[in-house]
Write a protein that holds these residues in place. Structure first.
Motif, mmCIF file in Angstrom:
data_model
loop_
_atom_site.group_PDB
_atom_site.id
_atom_site.type_symbol
_atom_site.label_atom_id
_atom_site.label_comp_id
_atom_site.label_asym_id
_atom_site.label_seq_id
_atom_site.Cartn_x
_atom_site.Cartn_y
_atom_site.Cartn_z
ATOM 1 N N ILE A 30 49.613 42.969 31.499
ATOM 2 C CA ILE A 30 49.728 42.998 32.955
ATOM 3 C C ILE A 30 50.957 43.772 33.410
ATOM 4 O O ILE A 30 50.951 44.389 34.484
ATOM 5 N N ILE A 36 44.910 46.083 40.152
ATOM 6 C CA ILE A 36 43.898 45.095 39.780
ATOM 7 C C ILE A 36 42.771 45.121 40.800
ATOM 8 O O ILE A 36 42.977 44.867 41.980
ATOM 9 N N LEU A 80 37.189 41.591 36.921
ATOM 10 C CA LEU A 80 38.536 42.129 37.022
ATOM 11 C C LEU A 80 38.613 43.436 36.253
ATOM 12 O O LEU A 80 38.155 43.527 35.105
ATOM 13 N N LEU A 82 41.689 46.257 35.374
ATOM 14 C CA LEU A 82 43.108 46.562 35.439
ATOM 15 C C LEU A 82 43.331 48.023 35.085
ATOM 16 O O LEU A 82 42.651 48.568 34.210
ATOM 17 N N LEU A 151 48.954 37.132 36.952
ATOM 18 C CA LEU A 151 48.193 37.793 38.009
ATOM 19 C C LEU A 151 48.562 37.293 39.405
ATOM 20 O O LEU A 151 48.244 37.946 40.393
ATOM 21 N N ASN A 154 53.148 37.333 42.517
ATOM 22 C CA ASN A 154 53.612 38.630 42.014
ATOM 23 C C ASN A 154 54.516 39.369 42.997
ATOM 24 O O ASN A 154 54.504 40.584 43.072
ATOM 25 N N LEU A 159 52.327 44.298 41.821
ATOM 26 C CA LEU A 159 50.882 44.369 41.596
ATOM 27 C C LEU A 159 50.171 44.780 42.882
ATOM 28 O O LEU A 159 50.536 44.347 43.972
ATOM 29 N N TRP A 161 46.377 44.760 44.585
ATOM 30 C CA TRP A 161 45.017 44.230 44.476
ATOM 31 C C TRP A 161 44.071 45.109 45.270
ATOM 32 O O TRP A 161 44.369 45.501 46.400
#
Length: 274
Positions: A30, A36, A80, A82, A151, A154, A159, A161
């Motif tokens: 990650i 993501i 999901l 990534l 996940l 964060n 990250l 999304w």
């Protein structure tokens, strides 16, 4: 469009027996794959707005319908995908790249509410409801693993999304993580989104209208000359990957790279809720 590494993509099927291992894999990468993309499959919408209400395009009303549906329904799949900032997927030093498709046991086709047309479509796309019920993931176990995977929470991890028409996707995920009905109002729901996922939530369906792109995921992908790299439509793992691929193509557009597009995007710009 294949993944930038040119490797074939495998959708990793996740059931109860391999849930711990698959989240361990995600947790191990990650920090290097901070984009993501998520998609869900669920049993349709049992509460629908009539045309008069729909035309109001009121986020508060839209949220109440969404809450009514999600509180009454159970998730079937969550996908999901990534990637890094260039669209490279995790390969774990193998000849392949990977995305994930989590299959849940919560939905019981013999007992739970659903829209018949939605279930028929998912059956046509090879979703096995009997296998999911017998071998699928309990959402409570998923919530625990997800919360410890890196996940969520964060704020400092950077990250991003990505979804396509993703209000229901995040709604189901919040319901799973809290094991509670959705909050009573839209502002409270947004606060929960920020708490779990931060502010970097990007909905292609909302953004694409500023770029002259219209229609569903398949139509937007075709306009962007993006080909599905693995799986079928209405499979959560495959759709999460196609959404990610579209996002990476959008990033290349001049209007996207300029501030003109970004200035139009409020934080947490989920289509229908802004």
């Amino acid at each position: 469009m294949a993944s930038p590494s040119k490797k074939s993509v495998i959708v990793r099927q996740v059931f109860a027996k391999n849930l711990d291992r698959e989240f361990g894999m995600i947790k191990s990468v990650i920090d290097r794959y901070s984009f993501i993309s998520m998609d869900t499959e669920f049993p349709g919408m049992i509460f629908k707005q009539d045309q008069r209400i729909f035309q109001l395009r009121n986020p508060v009303i839209n949220y109440q319908y969404m809450k009514s549906n999600i509180d009454s329904l159970k998730i079937i799949q969550l996908g999901l995908a990534l990637s890094d900032s260039e669209g490279n997927l995790p390969d774990f030093d193998t000849p392949f790249c990977y995305v994930w498709e989590f299959n849940f046991k919560d939905f019981d086709i013999d007992k739970d509410r659903f829209v018949a047309e939605s279930i028929d479509l998912l059956k046509q796309q090879s979703i096995d409801f009997v296998k999911n019920k017998e071998h699928g993931i309990d959402s409570r176990d998923f919530a625990m693993m997800f919360s410890n995977s890196g996940l969520v929470f964060n704020y400092f991890k950077g990250l991003t999304w990505i979804t396509f028409h993703g209000a229901y996707d995040f709604g189901f995920l919040v319901k799973i993580l809290t094991q509670q009905p959705l909050p009573c109002d839209l502002d409270s729901f947004k606060r929960q989104l920020i708490y779990f996922f931060g502010y970097m939530i990007f909905d292609i369906k909302h953004t694409s209208k500023f770029l002259g792109l219209h229609g569903g995921l398949e139509k937007v992908a075709k306009t962007l000359n993006v080909a599905r790299a693995a799986g079928l439509s209405h499979q959560a793992g495959s759709d999460s990957l196609l959404t990610l691929q579209c996002f990476m193509e959008l990033k290349k557009l001049k209007d996207f790279q300029s501030n003109r597009c970004n200035q139009m995007l409020p934080a947490i710009a989920l289509y229908g809720l802004v």
